[in-house]
Motif scaffolding. Sequence first.
Motif, PDB file in Angstrom:
ATOM      1  N   THR A   1       0.756  -1.346  -0.026  1.00 45.59           N
ATOM      2  CA  THR A   1      -0.060   0.013   0.065  1.00 45.59           C
ATOM      3  C   THR A   1       0.735   1.056  -0.193  1.00 45.59           C
ATOM      4  O   THR A   1       1.939   1.380   0.751  1.00 45.59           O
ATOM      5  N   ARG A   2       0.581   2.120  -0.839  1.00 48.02           N
ATOM      6  CA  ARG A   2       1.286   3.298  -1.122  1.00 48.02           C
ATOM      7  C   ARG A   2       0.428   4.427   0.060  1.00 48.02           C
ATOM      8  O   ARG A   2      -0.680   4.481  -0.261  1.00 48.02           O
ATOM      9  N   ILE A   3       1.214   5.377   0.340  1.00 46.47           N
ATOM     10  CA  ILE A   3       0.710   6.421   1.253  1.00 46.47           C
ATOM     11  C   ILE A   3       0.852   7.885   0.542  1.00 46.47           C
ATOM     12  O   ILE A   3       1.920   8.162   0.032  1.00 46.47           O
ATOM     13  N   VAL A   4      -0.339   8.478   0.397  1.00 49.37           N
ATOM     14  CA  VAL A   4      -0.237  10.140   0.180  1.00 49.37           C
ATOM     15  C   VAL A   4      -0.629  10.887   1.374  1.00 49.37           C
ATOM     16  O   VAL A   4      -1.838  10.507   1.842  1.00 49.37           O
ATOM     17  N   THR A   5      -0.008  12.077   1.423  1.00 54.81           N
ATOM     18  CA  THR A   5      -0.567  12.894   2.913  1.00 54.81           C
ATOM     19  C   THR A   5      -0.084  14.316   2.735  1.00 54.81           C
ATOM     20  O   THR A   5       1.037  14.593   1.791  1.00 54.81           O
ATOM     21  N   ASN A   6      -0.850  15.133   3.107  1.00 50.92           N
ATOM     22  CA  ASN A   6      -0.249  16.525   3.120  1.00 50.92           C
ATOM     23  C   ASN A   6       0.067  16.713   4.598  1.00 50.92           C
ATOM     24  O   ASN A   6       0.206  18.064   5.012  1.00 50.92           O
ATOM     25  N   MET A   7       0.579  15.900   5.237  1.00 48.20           N
ATOM     26  CA  MET A   7       1.085  16.134   6.634  1.00 48.20           C
ATOM     27  C   MET A   7       2.458  16.961   6.519  1.00 48.20           C
ATOM     28  O   MET A   7       3.185  17.345   7.638  1.00 48.20           O
ATOM     29  N   GLY A   8       2.897  17.049   5.403  1.00 49.16           N
ATOM     30  CA  GLY A   8       4.259  18.032   5.221  1.00 49.16           C
ATOM     31  C   GLY A   8       3.620  19.385   5.603  1.00 49.16           C
ATOM     32  O   GLY A   8       4.700  20.133   6.110  1.00 49.16           O
ATOM     33  N   ALA A   9       2.553  19.867   5.568  1.00 48.61           N
ATOM     34  CA  ALA A   9       1.905  21.192   6.054  1.00 48.61           C
ATOM     35  C   ALA A   9       3.055  22.322   5.281  1.00 48.61           C
ATOM     36  O   ALA A   9       3.242  22.187   4.273  1.00 48.61           O
ATOM     37  N   ALA A  10       3.669  23.039   6.453  1.00 48.94           N
ATOM     38  CA  ALA A  10       4.512  24.246   6.089  1.00 48.94           C
ATOM     39  C   ALA A  10       5.867  23.542   5.698  1.00 48.94           C
ATOM     40  O   ALA A  10       6.864  24.563   5.427  1.00 48.94           O
ATOM     41  N   ASN A  11       6.080  22.693   5.819  1.00 53.40           N
ATOM     42  CA  ASN A  11       7.580  22.103   5.782  1.00 53.40           C
ATOM     43  C   ASN A  11       7.753  20.540   4.952  1.00 53.40           C
ATOM     44  O   ASN A  11       8.161  19.578   5.997  1.00 53.40           O
ATOM     45  N   PRO A  12       7.176  20.333   4.046  1.00 59.28           N
ATOM     46  CA  PRO A  12       7.253  18.746   3.335  1.00 59.28           C
ATOM     47  C   PRO A  12       8.734  18.242   3.407  1.00 59.28           C
ATOM     48  O   PRO A  12       8.738  16.979   3.448  1.00 59.28           O
ATOM     49  N   LEU A  13       9.727  19.251   3.374  1.00 65.53           N
ATOM     50  CA  LEU A  13      10.939  18.365   3.035  1.00 65.53           C
ATOM     51  C   LEU A  13      11.565  18.055   4.450  1.00 65.53           C
ATOM     52  O   LEU A  13      12.053  16.887   4.647  1.00 65.53           O
ATOM     53  N   ALA A  14      11.178  18.652   5.526  1.00 61.22           N
ATOM     54  CA  ALA A  14      11.509  18.242   7.086  1.00 61.22           C
ATOM     55  C   ALA A  14      10.486  17.156   7.199  1.00 61.22           C
ATOM     56  O   ALA A  14      11.045  16.045   7.835  1.00 61.22           O
ATOM     57  N   ALA A  15       9.287  17.032   6.964  1.00 61.87           N
ATOM     58  CA  ALA A  15       8.351  15.896   7.102  1.00 61.87           C
ATOM     59  C   ALA A  15       9.164  14.556   6.264  1.00 61.87           C
ATOM     60  O   ALA A  15       8.926  13.475   6.901  1.00 61.87           O
ATOM     61  N   ALA A  16       9.655  14.807   5.243  1.00 68.30           N
ATOM     62  CA  ALA A  16      10.253  13.648   4.302  1.00 68.30           C
ATOM     63  C   ALA A  16      11.469  13.014   5.208  1.00 68.30           C
ATOM     64  O   ALA A  16      11.759  11.889   5.096  1.00 68.30           O
ATOM     65  N   ALA A  17      12.375  14.034   5.690  1.00 71.05           N
ATOM     66  CA  ALA A  17      13.489  13.776   6.398  1.00 71.05           C
ATOM     67  C   ALA A  17      12.887  12.716   7.680  1.00 71.05           C
ATOM     68  O   ALA A  17      13.577  11.686   7.866  1.00 71.05           O
ATOM     69  N   GLU A  18      11.756  13.126   8.234  1.00 69.63           N
ATOM     70  CA  GLU A  18      11.389  12.684   9.426  1.00 69.63           C
ATOM     71  C   GLU A  18      10.971  11.329   8.971  1.00 69.63           C
ATOM     72  O   GLU A  18      11.117  10.300   9.696  1.00 69.63           O
ATOM     73  N   ALA A  19      10.250  11.156   8.033  1.00 66.74           N
ATOM     74  CA  ALA A  19       9.539   9.838   7.595  1.00 66.74           C
ATOM     75  C   ALA A  19      10.846   8.825   7.151  1.00 66.74           C
ATOM     76  O   ALA A  19      10.651   7.813   7.555  1.00 66.74           O
ATOM     77  N   ARG A  20      11.916   9.504   6.646  1.00 59.52           N
ATOM     78  CA  ARG A  20      12.768   8.377   6.391  1.00 59.52           C
ATOM     79  C   ARG A  20      13.351   8.103   7.638  1.00 59.52           C
ATOM     80  O   ARG A  20      13.816   6.612   7.813  1.00 59.52           O
TER      81      ARG A  20
END
Length: 446
Positions: free
Chosen positions: A77-96
Motif C-alpha cells: 500500500t502506498r501512502i499519500v498525505t499533506n502532513m508536510g504542512a508548511a515543511n514537506p522537506l523536513a517531514a520527508a526527512a522525518e519519514a525517512r
Amino acid sequence: MRQVRLGAGAGFSGDRIEPAVELAEQGKLDYLVFECLAERTIALAQQARRLNPESGFDPLLTTRLAAVLPACRAAGTRIVTNMGAANPLAAAAEARRVAQELGLGPLVIAAITGDDVLAALDGDSMIEETGQRISDLGDRLVSANAYLGAEPIAEALSGGADLVITGRAADPSLYVGPILHAFGWAADDWHRLGQATLAGHLLECAGQVTGGYFADPGFKDVAGLARLGFPIGEFGEDGSLVVTKVAGSGGVVSPATCKEQILYEVHDPARYLTPDVTADFSRVRVEPIGPDRVAVSGATGRSRPDDLKVSLGLMEGFVGEGQIAYAGSGAVARAALAREIVRERLSRTGIALQDLRCDLIGLDALHGEALSGASGREPYEVRLRVAARTADAATAALIGAEIEALYTNGPAGGGGVSRQVREVLGIRSVTIPRASVSPVITWLEA
C-alpha cells in the motif's frame, strides 16, 4: 475492469490513528491517504516553522507513520498525505528516519513543495472577504499557500514513490492524484476528473462519511461510534465508485451519509472549483448495493480554473479569556452578577477590546441573552466565560485577571477559575495565476 482501493486514514490533523491502522492491516488498499490540513492548520504550521526551521509539519506524522508503515509495506500500500504542512522537506526527512528505525527500507519518499507563494503574491491582489489589497496588510501577513492539484502527486507516484508528502494541496486532489496515476488519465479528461473529484470529496473527511459527523441520537442513530471505521473508495477505470468500510468496524455507510458528505462545503454543486477541474455534482446518483456499500455516480466536469486559490494567514492580535463556575441554588443569578461586575470593571479600565463576549455556558453561550434567557431555566450549575480580542498579550491577560479576582471580590461560591491568552491567526483568501505556481518534487530514499 481495473480498480483501485483508496482508504481515508485521516480527515483532519488531530484525527484518530486506530482506524487508519485497521485500514492498513485489513483494507487491502492500493493507497492510504491522510488528509490533515485546514486553513488555520497550515498558517499555524508556518508560524511554528518560523520559530524552528526543522518544524512546521504535522505533529502526528511520526506516530502515524510508525503505526501504519509496517502494514502498508507488507501489503504494498502506498501512502499519500499533506502532513508536510508548511515543511514537506523536513517531514520527508522525518519519514525517512522512522522507516530506517523500523527497518522498512528501501522506501522511496517524494516531497512536493511549491505551494508557499508568499514571495510571489501581487500586492495589488484583492482579498476576497474584505476587498483589501494585500499590500495593505503589512507585517500582519504570516503565510500564503496555494492549493496545488493532483498532477504532482500523480507524477511522484509514477516516479516510484512509496510515500508522497505534500504541503497545501486541495483535499480531493490527494485522491485524484493516485487515480490519475493508476489509470494514466490525461490531466484534461474533465469528465473523468469530475468523478474522481467526487470520490476524493466523499473520502476526504474520513469518519464523516461513515457516520461520525452524521450521527444525531434518536434521529440518525449510528452504532459503534467508539470504534468508528474509516471509509474505503473502490474506484474503477470507468469512473465507477463504491464507498464502503472494513467489515465489522463501527459506523455505517449509507445513501444518507454519502449525500450529507457530498453537500459538505459545496457552495454550487454544478460548479465545484478545484485545482484539477470544475466539477459538476448536480446529477449525482447515490444507490445502496449492499450492507455498508453505496455506489455513487453521475459526476462530471469542465475545464479547471485559470487561477489557484491561496489561503492567507494573518496576525489578528490576541484573545484573553477567563472562566469561573457557580453551582447550587441561585447559580444563574450569581453568574449573571459576576458577568456584570466584569463588564463594568473592563469598561472602567478603558482598555481597547474587540469582540467582547460574556457568556453563561450552558445557558446563553450559543444564542445570546435575548433568546436563551427567555426560557426561564434554572440549572443547578453554570459557568461564566468572558473573552475578547486585543492588540497585545499584556492587555489580553487583564481579562483573565478580572475573572480570577472574583474569587474574593464577586458573588459567593465561585470556583474552578481558568484563564488563558492566545495569539489569533485569521484566514483570508486570494487567487494567483496558475502560471505563478511551480510545484517541485524532491526525492529521498530510506
